[in-house]
Scaffold this motif. Structure first.
Motif, PDB file in Angstrom:
ATOM      1  N   ARG A  41      30.863  36.680   0.098  1.00 21.65           N
ATOM      2  CA  ARG A  41      31.873  37.345  -0.728  1.00 21.65           C
ATOM      3  C   ARG A  41      31.600  38.847  -0.787  1.00 21.65           C
ATOM      4  O   ARG A  41      32.531  39.659  -0.811  1.00 21.65           O
ATOM      5  CB  ARG A  41      31.873  36.739  -2.128  1.00 21.65           C
TER       6      ARG A  41
ATOM      7  N   ASP B 297      34.394  41.612   0.193  1.00 24.22           N
ATOM      8  CA  ASP B 297      34.869  42.645  -0.727  1.00 24.22           C
ATOM      9  C   ASP B 297      34.648  44.042  -0.149  1.00 24.22           C
ATOM     10  O   ASP B 297      35.515  44.924  -0.263  1.00 24.22           O
ATOM     11  CB  ASP B 297      34.143  42.513  -2.069  1.00 24.22           C
TER      12      ASP B 297
ATOM     13  N   ARG C  37      37.518  46.797   0.757  1.00 29.52           N
ATOM     14  CA  ARG C  37      37.482  48.168   0.218  1.00 29.52           C
ATOM     15  C   ARG C  37      37.636  49.183   1.344  1.00 29.52           C
ATOM     16  O   ARG C  37      38.337  50.193   1.202  1.00 29.52           O
ATOM     17  CB  ARG C  37      36.174  48.408  -0.534  1.00 29.52           C
TER      18      ARG C  37
END
Length: 391
Positions: free
Chosen positions: A126, A130, A134
């Protein structure tokens, strides 16, 4: 760059022949023709799947920058490496159409480098997901990636429940172009219930990525059954001729040969000893040849006083410890004309394969080849004279 010469598989033992005259050190001979044969065999065994090449760790020590473009010319379009450094090096020698996947995913802070070199990170957590999203927002574009789910190896990969949560409940994957969905078999060679369980878990998750290439099988998984093949086979050791299956109907063509040369030959008397710590006591009159290879070159130290080599096809025991740069060989029973300085000594050869040496040293085959260092020159041979090139 290493040499590439056109030779047949019956390499000469004459040190003055092409490819050997300009080195006194050991040489790893890599047979490109054998790699081609193995690659075509894999494609025939899984005709409905693409065959990708896993070339991490410098193609298991054989030389990724030479092998990758050779495979690309054979039609291979999918390449797997460990990290950004390996991927960036490979991108320089592959066509722009080739897909290069990073098995370690997107390490923190390297997202821009991955994009710059047109690499595909296989996201395995994860945190990586993420960070990649971004970076996509920062660049105001959606950048493709792969996703790795852990189905039983407990190493890299999303836990199943975490992946389902991200995909279904939070829908953070809905806008990400996932081009590859993969998992890694824990013990494909065994073809047991564990592999079946991993297959079932992987298959149940494929609906999450309807547009992605699906990949479960490594080289050994190819022989677990066609239901394991999916869209893409990831072959490393199989293409490179390393032992990957106990299947009696398939034996890969041998790719690697390891050779060195005799530096000197001497006579030793009863009561003397050979090597450090006088580890081999001499119990008969002997002739002992000293050859130019040792543990600094990656030759296993454990083979001292128990391994053997071949000289002109004749077996000769290693006597004494393997030292940093040298081994000693009992050549008492060989003709003296066979053991003059410069004579070729085969350590990996048709009579003694990579698997044989690895077994004797209590190693894996790829553990052995990746340990053979850069001091050992790589020589690439092909039986096809029209492919003769020298770098």
């Amino acid at each position: 760059m290493p040499d590439v010469i056109g030779l047949n598989s019956n390499l000469s033992d004459n040190p003055s022949d092409a490819g050997y005259a300009n080195t006194s050190r050991s040489t790893m001979v890599v047979d490109l023709g054998a790699i081609e044969s193995n690659y075509r065999k894999f494609r025939m065994l899984a005709p409905q799947s693409a065959c990708g090449a896993v070339l991490k760790a410098d193609a298991y020590g054989l030389g990724a920058l030479r092998i990758a473009p050779f495979l690309a010319r054979l039609g291979c379009g999918h390449f797997f490496v460990a990290d950004v450094e390996e991927g960036a090096a490979l991108r320089k020698v592959l066509p722009l159409s080739a897909k290069i996947y990073l098995l370690h995913g997107a390490m923190p802070g390297l997202e821009a480098a991955i994009e710059h070199h047109d690499l595909l990170p296989i996201l395995n957590s994860r945190e990586q997901l993420d960070a990649w999203l971004r970076h996509c927002r920062l660049r105001n574009r959606l950048l493709p990636a792969g996703v790795h789910v852990d189905t039983g190896l407990s190493r890299l990969g999303f836990p199943i429940d975490e992946l389902q949560k991200a995909a279904e409940n939070e829908r953070v994957l809905s806008d990400l172009p996932v081009v590859l969905f993969m998992s890694q078999l824990a013990c494909a060679e065994w073809r047991d219930e564990i592999s079946r369980q991993q297959l079932d878990q992987f298959r149940k998750l494929t609906y999450l990525f309807p547009k992605a290439i699906l990949s479960l099988s490594n080289s050994a998984g190819l022989f677990a059954g066609c239901e394991f093949h999916f869209d893409l086979i990831r072959s490393g050791g199989g293409i490179l001729g390393l032992s990957i299956s106990g299947d009696p109907d398939f034996r890969p063509s041998q790719v690697v040969r390891l050779r060195t040369r005799i530096i000197q030959c001497r006579r030793v008397k009863v009561g003397e000893a050979i090597g450090y710590h006088r580890s081999y006591p001499v119990k008969r009159q002997m002739r002992v040849a000293t050859a130019s290879i040792g543990y600094a070159d990656g030759f296993p130290r454990s083979l001292g006083n128990r391994g053997h080599v071949f000289v002109y096809g004749a077996r000769a025991p290693i006597v004494g410890f393997v030292s940093m740069d040298l081994i000693s060989i009992d050549v008492t029973d060989l003709p003296e004309s066979w053991t003059v300085p410069g004579t070729m000594v085969d350590l990996i050869c048709p009579e003694q394969t990579v698997a044989d040496v690895a077994l004797a040293a209590n190693m894996l085959s790829d553990e052995l080849t990746t340990a053979i260092g850069r001091r050992c020159r790589r020589l690439y041979v092909s039986a096809k004279r029209d492919e003769m090139r020298r770098h």
